[in-house]
Design an enzyme around this catalytic site. Structure first.
Site, PDB file in Angstrom:
ATOM      1  N   TRP A 127      54.975 124.056 -20.724  1.00 32.86           N
ATOM      2  CA  TRP A 127      55.100 122.634 -20.353  1.00 32.86           C
ATOM      3  C   TRP A 127      53.773 121.944 -20.696  1.00 32.86           C
ATOM      4  CZ3 TRP A 127      53.863 120.345 -15.053  1.00 32.86           C
ATOM      5  CH2 TRP A 127      54.356 119.026 -14.955  1.00 32.86           C
ATOM      6  N   ASP A 208      55.560 129.323 -11.951  1.00 34.15           N
ATOM      7  CA  ASP A 208      56.011 127.940 -11.803  1.00 34.15           C
ATOM      8  C   ASP A 208      57.537 127.979 -11.819  1.00 34.15           C
ATOM      9  OD1 ASP A 208      56.594 125.277 -11.934  1.00 34.15           O
ATOM     10  OD2 ASP A 208      55.373 124.831 -13.694  1.00 34.15           O
ATOM     11  N   ALA A 210      60.642 125.621 -11.291  1.00 34.42           N
ATOM     12  CA  ALA A 210      61.004 124.204 -11.135  1.00 34.42           C
ATOM     13  C   ALA A 210      62.494 123.956 -11.364  1.00 34.42           C
ATOM     14  CB  ALA A 210      60.180 123.352 -12.103  1.00 34.42           C
ATOM     15  N   LYS A 243      64.298 118.797  -9.408  1.00 38.36           N
ATOM     16  CA  LYS A 243      65.510 118.932 -10.220  1.00 38.36           C
ATOM     17  C   LYS A 243      66.680 119.448  -9.395  1.00 38.36           C
ATOM     18  CE  LYS A 243      62.065 118.633 -13.077  1.00 38.36           C
ATOM     19  NZ  LYS A 243      61.618 118.016 -14.267  1.00 38.36           N
TER      20      LYS A 243
HETATM   21  C1  LMR Z   1      59.769 117.551 -18.188  1.00 37.38           C
HETATM   22  O1  LMR Z   1      59.259 118.599 -18.611  1.00 37.38           O
HETATM   23  O2  LMR Z   1      60.326 116.725 -18.915  1.00 37.38           O
HETATM   24  C2  LMR Z   1      59.761 117.286 -16.713  1.00 37.38           C
HETATM   25  O3  LMR Z   1      59.150 118.341 -16.030  1.00 37.38           O
HETATM   26  C3  LMR Z   1      59.213 115.951 -16.366  1.00 37.38           C
HETATM   27  C4  LMR Z   1      57.741 115.853 -16.552  1.00 37.38           C
HETATM   28  O4  LMR Z   1      57.071 115.437 -15.595  1.00 37.38           O
HETATM   29  O5  LMR Z   1      57.236 116.149 -17.641  1.00 37.38           O
END
Ligand code: LMR
Length: 394
Positions: A127, A208, A210, A243
């Site tokens: 991410w 993590d 999520a 989510k």
């Molecule tokens: C994403 O990866 O799109 C989500 O986790 C929202 C974000 O805050 O980036």
């Protein structure tokens, strides 16, 4: 003073969200930010959340501060949802945080407090905000191979080889399920091999999680995390309710830290509370209280689980449909991995030029590394996307 400030790089995902909003085409398709949308393109408030809010409005008698760790009912219920009934309660410290991102940030802070010399190993890719936060903290970060662009699966040999370069005390950041941005996940045999390596080298796993409930189901999605907790002496876990409870803007997360011994638990808990106090004092309460109410009420919990399951199965259907459309159009199974991936995201594995062509020519918005939010599709847009992918030269 402020004239010395430098412009900060825009967050890629949030910039894409803005670009989509500004695109006047009514045929545009938003596969960018990781927000669940139903077939009508709406991000609904889940039924159980609405019911809990109604009840909270009627029953809440004060808005005075909670403790620094937040509502204990929330921490207890969410940690059980993630870690299962045999969670190591006597070694577990937990605090509510503003969203999963708050938990991630404080998890890094905790690790740095405990071991300022540690490095953080992150999957390539991960991410983008993981990297951005680590950079902001000036934290030494090392990537490990994770995604095999040719197969659309996990490059497990590469992962293990690269983690072999970690030293005792280094932190290994893992995605509990539904890997963001690739959608490719470890199986339980692979989780066990990672755990063996972590223990052999004295590394600290940080997970993590999520998207619990978006992949193979609530328990299956937590199985890797539970295996780590069962086998590793110390674990950091950053969890998000954005989510799976659909409460994005309520900023509801939980940071957990499992110590090696029950004797250490109190100091670890105190350190987490201290980090909350130094960062923003008390964590937000509204979303956490709703989650606590839902998870501890049989009827609300059952309804939430049923709705989450509908969401999960809907995304799996879209995956199957997209893989089938692409198989028919391309005459090959090279996009078959889309049906194997789990969670909200899949990395298509095409070049940034093709991603740009998809945006410019077809109004399809996906992140530059070709991450698609599957929940941005519906039955009618899947064939449109499949055709666009082929037309763009993928
Ligand atoms: C994403 O990866 O799109 C989500 O986790 C929202 C974000 O805050 O980036």
């Amino acid at each position: 003073m402020f004239e010395s400030l430098k412009p900060q790089p825009a967050d890629k995902i949030l910039a894409l969200m803005q670009a989509y909003k500004e695109d006047p085409r009514d045929t545009k398709i938003d596969l960018g930010v990781g927000v669940y949308k139903n077939a009508e393109g709406v991000t609904p408030i889940m039924r159980a959340v609405k019911a809990a809010e109604r009840h909270l409005w009627e029953s809440e008698t004060t808005k005075t501060y909670t403790g620094l760790a937040g509502d204990p009912v929330f921490a207890d219920a969410l940690s059980t949802l993630i870690l299962g009934d045999d969670k190591p309660a006597d070694r577990l410290a937990a605090v509510a945080t503003p969203g999963g991102t708050g938990a991630v940030r404080l998890g890094f802070d905790l690790a740095r407090m405990a071991n300022p010399g540690m490095r953080v190993f992150v999957s390539d890719p991960t991410w983008p905000n993981h990297l951005s936060i680590l950079k902001y903290l000036d934290q030494e970060t090392v990537t490990y191979r994770y995604f095999d662009n040719d197969t659309g699966g996990v490059d497990f040999d590469g992962m293990i080889a690269d983690l072999g370069g970690a030293q005792a005390g280094d932190v290994v950041l893992l995605h509990g399920c539904c890997h963001n941005p690739t959608g490719a996940n470890l199986n339980l045999t692979q989780w066990q091999a990672v755990i063996d390596l972590i223990n052999a080298k004295g590394l600290i796993p940080m997970i993590d999680i999520a998207y619990q409930g978006f992949g193979d189901g609530l328990d299956a999605d937590a199985a890797g995390t539970r295996l780590v907790v069962k086998n590793c002496p110390e674990v950091i876990i950053a969890a998000s309710c954005s989510k799976n409870f659909g409460i994005y803007r309520e900023r509801t997360g939980l940071l957990m830290a499992i110590s090696e011994t029950p004797a250490q638990q109190g100091v670890t808990q105190g350190s987490l509370a201290y980090l909350n106090r130094q960062t923003y004092s008390f964590p937000p309460d509204h979303g956490a209280r709703l989650v606590g109410m839902i998870l501890t009420d049989d009827a609300l919990r059952a309804d939430w689980m049923a709705e989450l399951e509908e969401v999960r199965l809907g995304m799996l259907d879209l995956r199957e449909q997209l893989a089938t459309e692409l198989r028919n159009l391309s005459g090959s199974d090279r996009f078959g991995f889309l049906a194997q991936h789990r969670g909200m995201f899949s990395r298509l594995g095409v070049s940034p030029e093709i991603v740009e062509k998809l945006r410019a020519d077809h109004g399809v918005y996906m992140v530059g590394d070709s991450r698609m939010n599957i929940a941005g599709l519906n039955k009618n847009t899947v064939p449109v996307l499949a055709q666009a992918i082929i037309d763009a030269g993928a």
